[in-house]
Scaffold this active site. Structure first.
Site, PDB file in Angstrom:
ATOM      1  N   SER A 150       0.798  -1.061  -0.568  1.00  0.00           N
ATOM      2  CA  SER A 150      -0.324  -0.368  -0.082  1.00  0.00           C
ATOM      3  C   SER A 150       0.423   1.195   0.315  1.00  0.00           C
ATOM      4  CB  SER A 150      -0.973   0.166   1.013  1.00  0.00           C
ATOM      5  OG  SER A 150      -1.225   1.783   1.567  1.00  0.00           O
ATOM      6  N   TYR A 163      -3.007  -1.004  10.050  1.00  0.00           N
ATOM      7  CA  TYR A 163      -2.827  -0.805   8.841  1.00  0.00           C
ATOM      8  C   TYR A 163      -1.492  -0.246   8.317  1.00  0.00           C
ATOM      9  CZ  TYR A 163      -3.718  -0.730   4.387  1.00  0.00           C
ATOM     10  OH  TYR A 163      -3.796  -1.881   2.622  1.00  0.00           O
TER      11      TYR A 163
END
Length: 269
Positions: A150, A163
């Site tokens: 990501s 995350y």
């Protein structure tokens, strides 16, 4: 995109791949693209009914593996499938399965961190460790490990601390493995999307139902899958997707203090 032009390209035709998180989103789209290019795919996901639709669409070009990516028995079954095929080799592993959570770190319990780290980091690490021997013996086909990271594995933002931590960890693992495995002919490709318009936000961990995710730039899953397959075929080291994602990453690298101020204000607002 960061790559080395002298690297051999990966050819999906006649190859065997494992794709985790294959029942929806990026994973499902990537399975379709791989099969269209002549690759056979072991599709891994928890939802049996969603996986079954892949067989209806692709027949025996896809092998379904219903299981939790964090469970070692799922890896055992994947390896057993490869061994039963009589080939004993693997050309591509795509660690795509992932989960997230939104909210202040100090307002969440420890289970949110542990669950996100298990799926987003420890599971990919386990799958990598187990399949490396199958790839090492298959170096003539230029195998690839592709980890779906990501942009938040490059630049951390508030309210997604767990995350971000998991994707930073996956980024670090990918960079280290890339150098360790270079001599074995195994490429490690890190793909870092920005927000993807998928079911990801329908199953957030430890997150209030009214919590809103703020992000810059988003792509549909089919576009992310297309960019991912291009990076795999080129055996790129790393690719950062979307203009918004690149803007966030490079702003953090050039003027990190300014970006921190902006992000801090967004939490207060």
């Amino acid at each position: 995109m960061f790559g080395l032009s002298w690297r051999k390209r990966w050819n999906p035709s006649g190859s065997l791949a494992i794709v985790t998180g294959a029942s929806s989103g990026i994973g499902r789209e990537l399975v379709a693209l791989l099969i269209a290019d002549g690759c056979r795919v072991i599709a891994v996901a928890r939802r049996a009914e969603r996986l079954a639709a892949l067989t209806d669409q692709f027949g025996d070009r896809v092998v379904l593996l219903v299981g939790d990516v964090t469970d070692p028995r799922s890896v055992d079954e994947a390896i057993a499938i490869i061994e039963r095929s009589g080939e004993g080799r693997l050309d591509l592993l795509v660690n795509n399965a992932g989960i997230g959570g939104i909210g202040r770190f100090d307002a969440a319990d420890e289970s949110r961190l542990r669950q996100i780290m298990e799926v987003n980091f420890f599971a990919p690490a386990m799958w990598c460790r187990r399949v490396i021997p199958l790839m090492r013996s298959n170096r003539d086909r230029h195998p690839v490990i592709c980890n779906i990271g990501s942009v938040l594995g490059h630049c951390a933002v508030p309210l997604k601390s767990e995350y971000c931590a998991s994707k930073f960890a996956l980024h670090g693992l990918s960079d280290s493995l890339r150098t360790e495995l270079a001599g074995d002919g195994i490429a490690v490709t890190l793909v870092s999307p920005s927000t993807t318009r998928s079911e990801f936000f329908d199953s957030l961990v430890g997150t209030d139902a009214n919590q809103v995710s703020r992000s810059i730039g988003s792509w549909p899953p089919e576009r992310v899958a297309q960019a991912t397959l291009r990076a795999i075929k080129r055996r790129d080291n790393e690719t950062i997707l979307s203009l918004g994602g690149k803007s966030l990453v490079y702003t953090d690298r050039i003027v990190p203090a300014l970006l921190n101020q902006i992000l801090s204000r967004s939490v207060k607002s």
